[in-house]
Design a protein around this motif. Structure first.
Motif, mmCIF file in Angstrom:
data_model
loop_
_atom_site.group_PDB
_atom_site.id
_atom_site.type_symbol
_atom_site.label_atom_id
_atom_site.label_comp_id
_atom_site.label_asym_id
_atom_site.label_seq_id
_atom_site.Cartn_x
_atom_site.Cartn_y
_atom_site.Cartn_z
ATOM 1 N N ALA A 105 6.940 -40.442 84.967
ATOM 2 C CA ALA A 105 5.336 -40.428 85.708
ATOM 3 C C ALA A 105 5.320 -41.942 86.383
ATOM 4 C CB ALA A 105 4.353 -40.335 85.199
ATOM 5 N N GLU A 106 5.559 -43.192 85.774
ATOM 6 C CA GLU A 106 5.363 -44.387 85.997
ATOM 7 C C GLU A 106 6.560 -44.472 87.487
ATOM 8 O OE1 GLU A 106 5.748 -47.218 83.323
ATOM 9 O OE2 GLU A 106 6.245 -48.884 84.599
ATOM 10 N N LEU A 107 7.602 -44.146 87.437
ATOM 11 C CA LEU A 107 8.556 -44.503 88.288
ATOM 12 C C LEU A 107 8.357 -43.544 89.531
ATOM 13 C CD1 LEU A 107 11.640 -45.036 86.348
ATOM 14 C CD2 LEU A 107 10.542 -46.570 87.691
ATOM 15 N N ASN A 108 8.121 -42.298 89.050
ATOM 16 C CA ASN A 108 7.802 -41.314 90.285
ATOM 17 C C ASN A 108 6.427 -41.859 91.058
ATOM 18 O OD1 ASN A 108 10.024 -39.619 90.045
ATOM 19 N ND2 ASN A 108 9.065 -38.354 88.430
ATOM 20 N N ALA A 109 5.409 -42.407 90.469
ATOM 21 C CA ALA A 109 4.505 -43.038 90.990
ATOM 22 C C ALA A 109 4.843 -44.004 92.166
ATOM 23 C CB ALA A 109 3.434 -43.480 90.259
ATOM 24 N N ASP A 110 5.866 -44.817 91.553
ATOM 25 C CA ASP A 110 6.262 -46.003 92.413
ATOM 26 C C ASP A 110 6.920 -45.495 93.539
ATOM 27 O OD1 ASP A 110 5.424 -47.801 90.671
ATOM 28 O OD2 ASP A 110 7.162 -48.342 89.500
ATOM 29 N N ARG A 111 7.599 -44.592 93.434
ATOM 30 C CA ARG A 111 8.477 -43.880 94.511
ATOM 31 C C ARG A 111 7.796 -43.342 95.541
ATOM 32 N NH1 ARG A 111 12.356 -41.244 89.893
ATOM 33 N NH2 ARG A 111 13.602 -43.006 89.406
ATOM 34 N N CYS A 122 15.367 -45.428 94.315
ATOM 35 C CA CYS A 122 16.246 -45.112 93.271
ATOM 36 C C CYS A 122 15.935 -45.900 91.959
ATOM 37 C CB CYS A 122 17.737 -44.823 93.583
ATOM 38 S SG CYS A 122 18.678 -46.446 93.956
ATOM 39 N N THR A 123 15.253 -46.543 92.194
ATOM 40 C CA THR A 123 14.866 -47.635 90.737
ATOM 41 C C THR A 123 14.785 -46.882 89.598
ATOM 42 O OG1 THR A 123 13.841 -49.269 92.430
ATOM 43 C CG2 THR A 123 13.295 -49.403 90.236
ATOM 44 N N VAL A 124 15.511 -47.092 88.607
ATOM 45 C CA VAL A 124 15.275 -46.754 87.161
ATOM 46 C C VAL A 124 14.950 -47.768 86.175
ATOM 47 C CG1 VAL A 124 16.876 -44.758 87.825
ATOM 48 C CG2 VAL A 124 17.657 -46.768 87.023
ATOM 49 N N ASN A 125 14.700 -47.349 85.044
ATOM 50 C CA ASN A 125 14.618 -48.277 83.936
ATOM 51 C C ASN A 125 15.685 -48.140 83.125
ATOM 52 O OD1 ASN A 125 13.584 -49.313 81.239
ATOM 53 N ND2 ASN A 125 11.891 -49.486 82.248
ATOM 54 N N VAL A 126 16.398 -49.216 82.952
ATOM 55 C CA VAL A 126 17.526 -49.334 82.054
ATOM 56 C C VAL A 126 17.512 -50.277 80.751
ATOM 57 C CG1 VAL A 126 20.017 -50.185 82.117
ATOM 58 C CG2 VAL A 126 19.084 -48.886 84.066
ATOM 59 N N ASN A 127 17.340 -50.020 79.844
ATOM 60 C CA ASN A 127 17.123 -50.661 78.582
ATOM 61 C C ASN A 127 15.785 -51.695 78.727
ATOM 62 O OD1 ASN A 127 19.600 -49.498 77.541
ATOM 63 N ND2 ASN A 127 20.766 -51.402 78.359
#
Lengths: 207, 235
Positions: B76-82, B49-54
């Motif tokens: 795309a970047e976070l989904n690739a990590d997931r 569930c990692t997201v980018n916050v600020n």
């Protein structure tokens, strides 16, 4: 579908297969796509599912011709456009066949759960190979008069079953146990039309 | 006037004390997750569930929502990590879907479908793990455990029993049960316990119910985990 689509299918494209020198350049556009298939440590279930495309086989055969496959009984894969590999790698012969496919096929496809993660045959990976043999051949209900077969023609078994991508580079994966005839049809028609193969949500399944 | 954060450009209201994940789930915004279950205290271990916050990557299930946060999730970047994390979970255990009763109802599998996982990509560990069939009604198969601790949390927080625990560290982490023999059958786990029903994978199964619903008619066979977890279903 490919997780590494930035890489070209093969570093050195192989010459076109098929009629070869007998075909004049003018006929090149009509040249059929050459496909090879094999089952390694699999159950031929993915091949059976391939046959489930039913009457669409007639349309397919207008576009493709078969190299090594159960439909031709050719023993060794020659230069091909597409190789469909079912099953994982469980013995030395599997590795030879797989490497021959990789060498000869411009695009190599892992089809089915076993080719992709070892599948049901990989359930023996946590059982000692000798224990496995004894259970199958020696104990009650065993085969071969209580002997473990050791004919030199039998391929050397590995202690573990591996997916094919742990041995050779694989260009595309088509999961399922087996993938449905529709999934195989969609995949092949995408590939033959030069589209990046894509499965709908309901066609992507691991079981 | 409720406070809001922004997730992928969408204004999402939140109450004081909620995490980003809480706020997202209430508003029907799907952030892929495995170790999180809104019924339990967040664990923050699977990192799906990692997201980018600020500008910083954080686990949305443990990060408190704060007025004005700019959250990026479905990129795309976070989904690739997931996808990579999911593939690592697959090769770290023994996840052979065709031979598992949970197939079609499994959240690990469903997240893999959602992320378009075509292969596990990495080399398989094929670890040696034990199954435990000693309990009359509940099967424990450690081959499929992803160490989310949902059974641990459910047993402690809901059942008040403390049946499960994680032992060891890193790759040697192991799901253990609280009995002198180490067997599930010697614990006070009951089939009605919450802990027997929260496993997101097929590690804890209720015996004799495996194929009550045929393969092909199961939860994730036709609808995505995104729809299931944000569409009002109690799954």
């Amino acid at each position: 579908m490919s997780e590494n689509s930035d890489r070209s299918p093969l570093p050195n494209p192989l010459p076109q297969a098929g009629e070869g020198a007998a075909v004049s350049p003018a006929c090149d556009a009509l040249k059929k796509t050459r496909i090879a298939t094999c089952s390694l440590a699999g159950c031929f279930g993915c091949h059976m599912s391939f046959l489930d495309i039913d009457e669409r086989l007639f349309g397919l055969i207008e576009l493709v011709e078969f190299d090594r496959s159960p439909l031709t009984d050719i023993k060794h894969c020659g230069p091909c456009d597409i190789g469909l590999v079912e099953g994982g790698v469980c013995n030395a012969e599997n590795v030879h066949v797989l490497k021959e496919f990789r060498k000869n096929c411009k695009v190599l496809v892992a089809i089915g759960a076993c080719a992709i993660n070892g599948g049901v045959p990989a359930m023996r990976n946590n059982i000692d190979l000798w224990d496995c043999f004894q259970e199958v051949y020696c104990y009650e209900g065993g085969l071969e008069c209580g002997q473990i077969p050791n004919d030199p023609e039998l391929p050397l078994p590995f202690d573990k079953v591996h997916p094919i991508y742990e041995v050779v580079k694989v260009d595309y994966f088509l999961p399922g146990c087996p993938p449905s005839g529709d999934a195989i049809w969609n995949f092949l028609t995408d590939l033959l039309s030069g589209r990046e193969p894509k499965l709908d949500y309901e066609m992507l399944h691991f079981d | 006037m409720s406070k809001t954060i922004t997730i992928d450009g969408l204004a999402v209201p939140f109450q004081e004390g909620q995490t980003i994940m809480d706020a997202a789930l209430v508003s029907g915004v799907y952030i892929p997750h495995l170790c999180h279950n809104p019924e339990f205290k967040p664990h923050g271990s699977c990192k799906l569930c990692t997201v980018n916050v600020n500008g910083r990557n954080v686990a949305s299930c443990t990060m408190p929502a704060v007025e004005g946060q700019q959250v990026l999730s479905d990129i795309a970047e976070l989904n690739a990590d997931r996808l990579a994390l999911t593939q690592m979970l697959f090769v770290e255990g023994n996840h052979l879907c065709p031979a598992c009763e949970k197939t079609g109802n499994c959240q690990l599998q469903a997240v893999a479908y959602y992320l378009g996982m075509m292969s596990p990509h990495y080399n398989h560990f094929y670890p040696q793990r034990e199954a435990d069939a000693s309990h009359p009604d509940v099967m424990l198969d450690r081959n499929r455990c992803i160490y989310c601790e949902l059974c641990v949390r459910a047993s402690r927080e809901v059942d008040g029993k403390n049946v499960f625990g994680l032992s060891g560290r890193g790759i040697k982490t192991l799901l253990v049960v609280n009995s002198a023999s180490g067997l599930l059958g010697d614990t006070d786990l009951a089939v009605t316990d919450k802990a027997a029903h929260v496993c997101p994978t097929g590690a804890i199964l209720i015996k004799r119910h495996g194929y009550a619903v045929p393969i092909g008619q199961r939860v994730f066979d036709h609808i995505t985990i995104k729809e299931v977890q944000t569409g009002g279903s109690d799954e």
